[in-house]
Every structure is written in structure tokens, then in C-alpha cells.
Motif scaffolding. Sequence first.
Motif, short mmCIF file in Angstrom:
data_model
loop_
_atom_site.label_atom_id
_atom_site.label_comp_id
_atom_site.label_asym_id
_atom_site.label_seq_id
_atom_site.Cartn_x
_atom_site.Cartn_y
_atom_site.Cartn_z
N TRP A 198 0.82 -1.21 0.00
CA TRP A 198 0.00 0.00 0.00
C TRP A 198 0.86 1.25 0.00
CZ3 TRP A 198 -4.40 -0.47 -1.89
CH2 TRP A 198 -5.20 -1.59 -1.66
N TYR A 199 2.02 1.17 0.60
CA TYR A 199 2.96 2.30 0.52
C TYR A 199 3.35 2.54 -0.94
CZ TYR A 199 7.70 4.20 0.13
OH TYR A 199 8.80 4.90 -0.27
N LEU A 200 3.66 1.48 -1.68
CA LEU A 200 4.05 1.62 -3.08
C LEU A 200 2.89 2.16 -3.92
CD1 LEU A 200 6.10 -1.68 -3.53
CD2 LEU A 200 7.00 0.65 -3.40
N VAL A 201 1.69 1.65 -3.66
CA VAL A 201 0.51 2.11 -4.40
C VAL A 201 0.32 3.62 -4.20
CG1 VAL A 201 -2.01 1.99 -4.55
CG2 VAL A 201 -0.67 -0.11 -4.40
N SER A 202 0.36 4.04 -2.93
CA SER A 202 0.19 5.46 -2.62
C SER A 202 1.31 6.29 -3.25
CB SER A 202 0.18 5.66 -1.10
OG SER A 202 0.20 7.03 -0.77
N MET A 203 2.55 5.80 -3.16
CA MET A 203 3.69 6.54 -3.70
C MET A 203 3.55 6.75 -5.20
SD MET A 203 7.71 5.43 -3.87
CE MET A 203 7.33 4.22 -5.14
N TRP A 204 3.23 5.68 -5.93
CA TRP A 204 3.13 5.81 -7.39
C TRP A 204 2.00 6.74 -7.80
CZ3 TRP A 204 3.81 -0.12 -7.27
CH2 TRP A 204 5.17 -0.43 -7.35
N ILE A 205 0.83 6.58 -7.19
CA ILE A 205 -0.31 7.42 -7.57
C ILE A 205 -0.03 8.88 -7.26
CG2 ILE A 205 -2.71 7.96 -7.05
CD1 ILE A 205 -3.26 4.98 -6.80
N TRP A 206 0.43 9.16 -6.04
CA TRP A 206 0.64 10.55 -5.65
C TRP A 206 1.81 11.19 -6.39
CZ3 TRP A 206 -2.09 14.26 -3.77
CH2 TRP A 206 -3.19 13.98 -2.96
N GLU A 221 -5.59 -2.36 8.20
CA GLU A 221 -5.21 -2.11 6.82
C GLU A 221 -6.05 -0.99 6.23
OE1 GLU A 221 -4.22 -4.56 2.73
OE2 GLU A 221 -5.09 -5.61 4.44
N GLN A 222 -7.34 -0.97 6.55
CA GLN A 222 -8.19 0.12 6.08
C GLN A 222 -7.68 1.47 6.59
OE1 GLN A 222 -12.06 -1.00 7.46
NE2 GLN A 222 -12.38 -2.53 5.85
N ALA A 223 -7.29 1.50 7.88
CA ALA A 223 -6.76 2.74 8.46
C ALA A 223 -5.45 3.13 7.79
CB ALA A 223 -6.56 2.57 9.96
N THR A 224 -4.59 2.14 7.52
CA THR A 224 -3.31 2.41 6.87
C THR A 224 -3.52 2.97 5.47
OG1 THR A 224 -2.22 0.64 8.13
CG2 THR A 224 -1.14 1.39 6.10
N ILE A 225 -4.43 2.34 4.72
CA ILE A 225 -4.72 2.81 3.37
C ILE A 225 -5.20 4.26 3.40
CG2 ILE A 225 -6.20 2.49 1.35
CD1 ILE A 225 -6.25 -0.52 2.06
N ALA A 226 -6.12 4.55 4.34
CA ALA A 226 -6.65 5.91 4.44
C ALA A 226 -5.54 6.91 4.75
CB ALA A 226 -7.74 5.96 5.51
N ILE A 227 -4.68 6.56 5.68
CA ILE A 227 -3.60 7.47 6.07
C ILE A 227 -2.64 7.69 4.90
CG2 ILE A 227 -1.56 7.70 7.54
CD1 ILE A 227 -3.16 6.28 9.74
#
Length: 462
Positions: free
Chosen positions: A106-114, A229-235
Amino acid sequence: MRYVMLLAAIACQLFTVVITWPLWESRADPINLPVLAALPQLSFAWPMVVSLVLAAVRPRIGVPVHWLVLMTACIFDQFRLEPQFFGLAILMLAYFGDRGQRLCRWYLVSMWIWTGVHKFLSPNWIGFQSWTLVTQAGLQPEQLYLPFAIVVAASEVGLGVLAWLRPHWAARLCVAVHLGIVVFLSPILAGINYSVIPWNLAIAGVGYLILRQGATGKSQSRATVTRWEQATIAILFIIPAGFYFGWVDRCFCHVMYSGNVPRGLITTADGLEEMTGWGRLAVPFPHERRLFRQYFASTAKPGDKLHVSDPRPLLEDLYFVMRASGPEQIDADQFFRWRQDEVAGFGLDRKQSLFALSRAGVKMLSASAEEPLVYAVAFTPENFDRKLLPYLEGLPNLQQIQFADTAIEDNDLRQLISLRLLTGLGLNNTKITDAGLSQLDELPYLQYVETEGTAITNQAGK
């Protein structure tokens, strides 16, 4: 396999620390930027190495210790707030079973999108920044910079979405993208920011393994997504938005190579100093408004001035003068004004303004190589386009503008009201009238206007 991923992340972090070794030592130049002024200068170079060795030998103890050392080092010097250090520390969490690997994913997903979103939102990326990167790679930018800018940003967003929905499909693309970045940023081609090369190598390798083991969009049911995981994704997805309000440091928001960060320029009696970092530290200045002010407070003399130029639309530029008691925030008119106990401040030219005007063929003059800030601009009938006029606001030191023989009209002069240092204006053989010129009455230093061949009368300046 988990241990292999851990060793890969540790090796890349160790390599990065070695590349940036002076960054982790105590030093006087450039000064440290501690969170609290009372903190002493301490060296964290060898503690970082020891914590990485411990993480390799005893992962369950060593990885938390490394995190503790890394965060403590950043508290003692915020020059160390760079995304590669924290990104590699996050990849080490892949060692800790399924939960650790899902967190990394999820870190990688967030990094790539942002990372891609920041580029699309940046006024500098599709222009100056992409042009510069293509040029530094030894390629011809004229035909390539625009496709390069769009393809890179779209590829990053697409990779993030694919890693979210179809991680197996994204695995090979992850390798291709980050090995491509390594080649593009290698010292052979560009010689810029090579301290991020180990981080990209780690993402290519560890990211591939994480995505290969991730669940596909079809097989991942809602039951498998736990509350943590839901909280992590949101953050992970919400925090980067705070960058546009100045609430979160760009280090934690995946703002990379977009050009969408503030810049700082100090004016002293001896000349100008733009805070860029690099040098032996091998990292840029941490581009945060508070850190520009902190650096200014620690190095400036009474009467010196600081301009913080911020391209983010929700945040205004900041202006400071150093007093005996410390930095004082002032307005733009006070900043540019000379007083007996102060220097006359210089403002940073916005890169998108320089890029747009130079691409259009507009002639721009600066005082010297030591002071490369634009003070005069000349339009011709061939390159004049009123769509270029808003870019003049990004040249805060502008004193003279030549519009002779162009198609400029009365309403166009409204674009010049923000140019507080404007002293001379060439309007010969234009359609400007008294009504148009009167819109500039509030400019404090406008003294000379060329009006031959216009409808401007002698009453206009009264």
C-alpha cells in the motif's frame, strides 16, 4: 524470501548512507537544522551503520532500532528528511510476514499514484522541469519534453492503480519503471541526485517480489482487508494531500521531481544566496517554509531579507527581514524597499514564467551571472501574446518592460499591477489611452513611460 527482501533493503540503505555520509555527521557548513534549537550537534553516521548491521543479524530487534535511529537523526538535523531513507526503511517491513508485505504494497501504491498526481498538478512539471530532465539526459527537449512529461506522470499513476487492482500484472512494470529511473538518473547520463539510485533498485527488486505475492483484485475479498489495513490505506492516501496546505513535509508526500516545492532566496549586503542544498551532502535542501525561515534565522545578519517563493496555489509567498530579535515577516512592498538599516530585497523568479517567456522568444535581461534575476523584458510585434502577460507576475524584480509596436490594449495593463518595482514602460505606437495607463497609478516607482504614437495625453500622469 522475506529475509532476501530484508537484506536487499538493508544493503540499499547502507549504500545510500555511504553516498550521503557527510549528511549524517555533525558539521558547521551547511548548518544543522534541528527540531529544537537547544539540541546539540551529534554524528549519526556510524549509529546508522550499526543499526543496519543489527537489522541484518537480528531483524526483529534491529529493524525497530534502525527506525528509532533514523527518526532521531532527523530530529537532530532536518536536512535528513529525504524520502529515500524512509522509503527503504518501510521496505524492510516486508520481512514481517503477510502484514508487513501488505503495508509495503500500500505504501508503493500510494507513492506511485501521488507521485504522478503531483506532477499533473505542478505548474513546473509540464514545462520547465521536464525540459530540464530531458536536457540533462543528453536528449533534444524540443520535441520530447511534453510527451516525456505526460508519459512519466501517467505511467506513475497507472502503475499505482494497477498495483492496487492487479498486483501480479504490475510486478514487471514496477521493475521496468524503476530500472528506467536508475538509468535515467545515473551519473553517466545526468549526474543528479544519485543518492536515490539504491532506493529505486530496492523498489525494483523488493517491489517486484511484494507484488508477485499480492492478492489480485478478483481474489481479494473485503473480509481480508482488516481494520488496521483500512486505516493504513486511508492514512497513506490522505496524508500527501496535506502538502498543498503546508501541513505535511514533502518528504512524506511523494513530491519527487515535480518542481512543485517552495524555494528560498536570501539577500545580503554581499549578494544573493539561494538555498538549494546538494554539494557534499548529496541531497537537496529540505524545501519547507519553516526550514527556510529557520536557516535564515541561524545565518542572516540584521537587515538581510528572505523571499520564500511557493508555487502551490493555496499558499502565498513569504517575505522576511532579519531584526536584532530574529526574523520578522513583512509585506512585499517592505521587502523590496531599501532602508538605511536594511538591504533592498530580491525576489526569486518563477521558473514557469522564465520557461514560458523564453519559449515564446521574449527577450529578458539580468544584471549579471551573480545576480541572474530578470529586471527587464522586451516584447516585439512578432512574439507579443497577451496570454503571456500573467507570467510577468512571476518576475518580481522587473523594472522595465518594452511593449512598443505591439497589440497591447488598455485592459492588458491590469496584469502589471503586481510588479511593484516597475520604473519604466515602453508603449510607443500602441493603442494605450489615459484610461489604461491610469490603472498603474498605484505603482510606487513608475516614473518613465514612452508614449509616442499613442492616445495618452499629458494629463495621464497627474
